[in-house]
Design an enzyme around this catalytic site. Structure first.
Site, PDB file in Angstrom:
ATOM      1  N   ASN A 214      29.079  42.639  34.134  1.00 20.84           N
ATOM      2  CA  ASN A 214      29.123  42.384  35.576  1.00 20.84           C
ATOM      3  C   ASN A 214      30.432  41.679  35.912  1.00 20.84           C
ATOM      4  OD1 ASN A 214      28.644  39.393  35.494  1.00 20.84           O
ATOM      5  ND2 ASN A 214      26.764  40.087  34.491  1.00 20.84           N
ATOM      6  N   TYR A 215      30.660  41.415  37.184  1.00 22.61           N
ATOM      7  CA  TYR A 215      31.971  40.919  37.624  1.00 22.61           C
ATOM      8  C   TYR A 215      32.144  39.399  37.493  1.00 22.61           C
ATOM      9  CZ  TYR A 215      32.707  45.524  39.721  1.00 22.61           C
ATOM     10  OH  TYR A 215      32.877  46.859  39.917  1.00 22.61           O
TER      11      TYR A 215
END
Ligand code: CTP
Length: 401
Positions: free
Chosen positions: A209-210
């Site tokens: 994920n970011y």
């Protein structure tokens, strides 16, 4: 405690301004560097010459120096200061501060100050009691400012009651205690999770994920600076940290993060779950998965919920703090997580707020506590947000005693 601290003293136009001569003297005596900003009206109550002499610095009133046209940068002032104390703070100035009106240097500096801000109100009894004044003070407190309560006694108007600015000694001690209590986390152990997790698909791919880890790292640094020993369980991130009080344990997957946290939490007083842990993982292939003409399916298994498991085993003495990054129904989701995971408080950031969330250097948060309190903060650098969160932890811990 004030030695070498940079203090801005903001003086507004109230009769108690005369006390700032003594206040300035006390700050200087305690070893602080003092710069005084006055509102134009404050000059009617005490002369700039008095405060310039006592503070050993020129007094700042205008946006420009009238003599040479030099710009008095409120941004630079705000960055220079370790503390900004507005004393006396009139009802008028507090009203402006509460609604971001910036028509003098004292107010622009207030809006750009990154340091803790202290406000010592002064006014007549009835003005002080007026709901509008009370509301403004509540707003100012909710922005994280520290209000130094006025004292009761005879007021300049002849009335007797609350509204007299706190005595210079009280204000000086308040600031001194604030800086002393900066080490309030000494002997406290804190476990922090940060960053994303990577769930391996095959030797060259992962589910991720970011999350950048910036928020968790900023919290680790802030707590370490304030005396805590920190165990930072970090998922894959390019961030580095260099502080002897921080023991960094690198992990990759949600399972690894889970194992470290389960074994470490019992040795800690506080747990802060700032990581964006993958909710699903998959069985990794030993070889690179080759593409073919059809779509492929990955079977995903649920990971363990680290926060929930720590919430289940948390003792009365331990504190557990969670994060919620939401895109919709933010408040409802955050409050549900607060309850389900047995957090003491949860920090909500919404992807709908510009400048908040993953990757960004800034964040905008709301804190919900298990005692149904709620506090919203403005958009700030993550380092500043970390200070706000740590201040809240300190307040929360204090309230448990
Ligand atoms: N968390 C955790 N372990 C997980 C999932 C979440 O420790 N496996 C923690 C996060 O670090 C955060 C809090 O739980 O402090 C909420 O995380 P979030 O991802 O928002 O919640 P989820 O329970 O995963 O719910 P959803 O993803 O459906 O919003």
């Amino acid at each position: 405690m004030l030695k070498d601290k940079n203090i801005i003293l903001g003086v507004t136009g109230g009769i108690a301004a005369y006390k700032t001569a003594n206040l300035t003297r006390l700050f200087v005596k305690a070893g602080a560097n003092v710069k005084v900003i006055m509102t134009p009206l404050a000059k009617e109550f005490i002369t700039p010459l008095t405060l310039a002499t006592l503070s050993k610095n020129p007094i700042l009133v205008d946006f420009f120096n009238p003599e040479n046209g030099d710009w008095n940068s409120h941004v630079d002032l705000g960055l220079w200061a370790d503390a900004y104390i507005i004393a006396p703070a009139t009802a008028n100035s507090m009203g402006k501060m509460a609604s971001a009106i910036a028509d003098n240097l004292l107010l622009t500096t207030y809006l750009s100050a990154r340091c803790p801000v202290f406000i010592a109100p002064t006014m007549d009894l009835d003005m002080y009691q007026h709901p509008a004044t009370q509301k403004n003070m509540e707003i100012l407190k909710s922005y994280g400012n520290f209000l130094i309560e006025p004292e009761s006694g005879e007021l300049a108007s002849g009335l007797v009651g609350k509204g007299r600015m706190a005595e210079p000694e009280t204000i000086c001690n308040y600031l001194g205690n604030f800086f002393a209590s900066k080490k309030e986390f000494e002997n406290r152990k804190v476990l922090i999770t940060a960053g994303p997790t990577h769930e391996k698909i095959d030797p060259v791919r992962f589910i991720g994920n970011y999350s950048s880890g910036k928020m968790g790292f900023a919290l680790a640094e802030e707590l370490a600076e304030r005396g805590a020993s920190v165990t930072l369980v970090a998922g894959p991130t390019s961030l580095s940290i260099n502080n002897k009080a921080i023991n960094r344990i690198n992990v990759i997957s949600a399972q690894e993060m889970y194992e470290v946290c389960i074994s470490e939490f019992k040795n800690n007083d506080i747990g802060i779950m700032a990581a964006a842990v993958a909710d699903y993982t998959t069985k990794a292939a030993n070889h690179k998965i080759k593409k073919n003409d059809n779509c492929i399916n990955l079977e995903l298994q649920k990971t363990k919920d680290i926060a929930k498991e720590l919430g289940d085993v948390k003792t009365e003495e331990q504190l557990l703090i969670g994060f919620a990054l939401e895109t919709n129904n933010e408040e409802i989701n955050a409050k549900q997580k607060l309850k389900n995971k047995n957090f003491d408080f949860i920090v909500l950031n919404s992807m709908n707020d510009e400048g908040a969330g993953f990757q960004s250097d800034t964040n905008k948060i709301t804190i919900f506590t298990r005692n149904n309190e709620e506090k919203t903060f403005t958009l700030k650098e993550k380092r500043e947000v970390a200070k706000d969160i740590v201040n809240e932890i300190a307040i929360f811990t204090e309230s448990l005693k």
